[in-house]
Design an enzyme around this catalytic site. Structure first.
Site, PDB file in Angstrom:
ATOM      1  N   ASP A 127      35.676  12.229  49.766  1.00 35.00           N
ATOM      2  CA  ASP A 127      34.870  11.919  48.247  1.00 35.00           C
ATOM      3  C   ASP A 127      34.237  11.007  48.406  1.00 35.00           C
ATOM      4  O   ASP A 127      34.216   9.954  49.220  1.00 35.00           O
ATOM      5  CB  ASP A 127      35.747  11.902  47.356  1.00 35.00           C
ATOM      6  CG  ASP A 127      37.276  11.458  47.328  1.00 35.00           C
ATOM      7  OD1 ASP A 127      37.597  10.704  48.612  1.00 35.00           O
ATOM      8  OD2 ASP A 127      38.056  11.394  46.950  1.00 35.00           O
ATOM      9  N   ASP A 185      49.003  12.197  39.935  1.00 35.00           N
ATOM     10  CA  ASP A 185      48.543  12.507  38.842  1.00 35.00           C
ATOM     11  C   ASP A 185      49.056  14.169  39.439  1.00 35.00           C
ATOM     12  O   ASP A 185      48.545  14.741  39.027  1.00 35.00           O
ATOM     13  CB  ASP A 185      47.527  12.822  37.948  1.00 35.00           C
ATOM     14  CG  ASP A 185      46.328  11.948  38.959  1.00 35.00           C
ATOM     15  OD1 ASP A 185      46.130  12.708  39.440  1.00 35.00           O
ATOM     16  OD2 ASP A 185      45.311  12.480  37.638  1.00 35.00           O
ATOM     17  N   HIS A 236      46.120  14.471  42.001  1.00 34.49           N
ATOM     18  CA  HIS A 236      45.215  14.975  42.432  1.00 34.49           C
ATOM     19  C   HIS A 236      45.064  14.755  43.795  1.00 34.49           C
ATOM     20  O   HIS A 236      45.044  14.410  44.654  1.00 34.49           O
ATOM     21  CB  HIS A 236      43.810  14.368  41.275  1.00 34.49           C
ATOM     22  CG  HIS A 236      43.683  12.827  41.767  1.00 34.49           C
ATOM     23  ND1 HIS A 236      43.844  12.163  41.131  1.00 34.49           N
ATOM     24  CD2 HIS A 236      43.206  12.655  43.298  1.00 34.49           C
ATOM     25  CE1 HIS A 236      43.652  10.513  41.962  1.00 34.49           C
ATOM     26  NE2 HIS A 236      43.486  10.685  42.689  1.00 34.49           N
ATOM     27  N   GLU A 286      40.815  16.276  39.528  1.00 31.07           N
ATOM     28  CA  GLU A 286      41.551  15.816  38.877  1.00 31.07           C
ATOM     29  C   GLU A 286      42.490  17.106  37.926  1.00 31.07           C
ATOM     30  O   GLU A 286      41.880  18.104  38.295  1.00 31.07           O
ATOM     31  CB  GLU A 286      40.603  15.309  37.754  1.00 31.07           C
ATOM     32  CG  GLU A 286      39.837  13.452  38.442  1.00 31.07           C
ATOM     33  CD  GLU A 286      40.821  12.075  38.340  1.00 31.07           C
ATOM     34  OE1 GLU A 286      41.768  12.724  38.859  1.00 31.07           O
ATOM     35  OE2 GLU A 286      40.300  11.906  38.471  1.00 31.07           O
TER      36      GLU A 286
END
Ligand SMILES: N[C@@H]1[C@@H](O)[C@H](O)[C@@H](COP(=O)(O)O)O[C@@H]1O
Length: 349
Positions: free
Chosen positions: A72, A141, A143, A148
């Protein structure tokens, strides 16, 4: 899926770096058939990269025929910004090894046409026949890359809006100021990662223990995108003890026992890197002798350590020693990088 549990971040990094080095070497890449490696950013892989640099300095791995694709990049952050993933990858790994510039692929978050940039990235991966090994990390979380919670598990490289939790977690890289964290990123999709022939995820720290439990003990769920690894035929998670805090004791014991039982009964020297049986190397007489000895030992209540001593992998010990030596000798060219690294590791996001 395999879950490898190591004591701490340092041991996790040693395991992962050794694994990556061995996979590259076993593949014997050439210019016509390069080793295609997926890479991530964040604090999780920093020590892995440091150890890979040391393996390279010790002459134990070459990146000459390695092609990389990064997960990313932020949208709108200049490439040379200290927190861009371009800067991160060059500072932590690429500029210290013999990788060719044209073999490095990092999404351009400043491209005029972001959709086109993402499409080109997927096309490049496909042109090279797919990714051999994807090395990733996760956010607290769950991801993976910047996929996400709620991201499609069939997603491909695209523009993504960052979740508030991710912006808070990443504010540590922007002086703790959430207003300075970019709100958009380009990211590979969950399916882009899962298309790799092998996926290896590094998960360390108590703050990621809930995500690990969700990923290992619950169902495949787009709210914890790393859980897609359950569907992968060659998924490997390498975690530290802290990250196991939310797992059931029986889950941890089971995954640990897989390694232990295989080493004890089959013998570490008969097992390949991916836990596969090296058939040609199995001497059935030896295996029978081992079983008898194990049985005797358990009857006599001997300590496990005696067995483990014999099973130490001499090659790995020698490799580690050489790397430590090279690490001592090597004068780090970028001292701010090491300061930065320690700063990152000290912060509890
Ligand atoms: N986009 C990156 C992810 O690719 C990375 O896995 C995650 C974890 O970062 P860390 O390893 O610092 O916890 O951070 C960011 O969100």
């Amino acid at each position: 899926m395999r879950l490898i549990v190591r004591q701490d971040y340092e041991e996790v990094a040693s395991y992962v770096a050794y694994y990556v080095k061995e996979r590259i070497n076993q593949f014997q890449p050439t210019p016509e058939r390069p080793f295609v490696l997926g890479l991530a950013t964040g604090s999780s892989p920093i020590l892995v990269y440091h150890k890979l640099v040391d393996f390279y300095a010790a002459g134990q791995v070459s990146f000459e025929n390695v092609v990389t694709f990064n997960t990313d990049e932020y949208v709108g952050l200049p490439k040379d910004h200290p927190q861009s993933y371009h800067t991160f990858m060059w500072n932590h790994l690429f500029k210290h090894v013999n990788i060719k510039k044209e073999n490095v692929h990092i999404l351009d978050g400043n491209a005029n046409n972001l959709d086109e940039e993402c499409r080109k990235f997927e096309a490049e991966i496909a042109k090279l026949g797919g990714i051999e090994l994807f090395l990733g990390g996760i956010g607290p979380d769950g991801h993976i890359a910047f996929n996400e919670p709620g991201s499609s598990l069939t997603s491909r490289t695209r523009v993504k809006t960052l979740a508030y939790e991710t912006i808070i977690a990443n504010a540590r890289f922007f002086g703790g100021d959430i207003s300075r964290v970019p709100k958009l990123a380009l990211t590979v999709g969950v399916a882009t990662v899962m298309d790799a022939r092998e996926v290896m995820i590094v998960i360390t720290g108590a703050h990621k223990s809930l995500a690990l439990a969700k990923c290992v003990e619950e169902g495949v769920n787009h709210m914890w995108t790393v859980s897609a690894i359950q569907m992968h035929p060659k998924g490997l998670i390498v975690c530290d003890e802290d990250a196991t805090l939310e797992l059931h004791v029986k889950t941890v014991k089971y995954f640990k026992s897989i390694e232990h039982v295989h080493h004890s009964i089959i013998g570490k020297h008969n097992l390949g890197l991916q836990g596969n049986l090296l058939r040609n190397m199995v001497d059935t007489n030896q295996a029978a002798k081992r079983r008898r000895r194990l049985m005797l030992q358990s009857l006599l209540n001997d300590e496990d350590e005696k067995l483990e001593d014999e099973e130490e992998d001499e090659a790995q010990k020698a490799a580690t020693a050489a790397v430590e030596e090279a690490g001592k000798k090597r004068k780090r060219s970028n001292s701010t990088y090491w300061e930065e690294k320690s700063a990152l590791l000290d912060v509890n996001p």
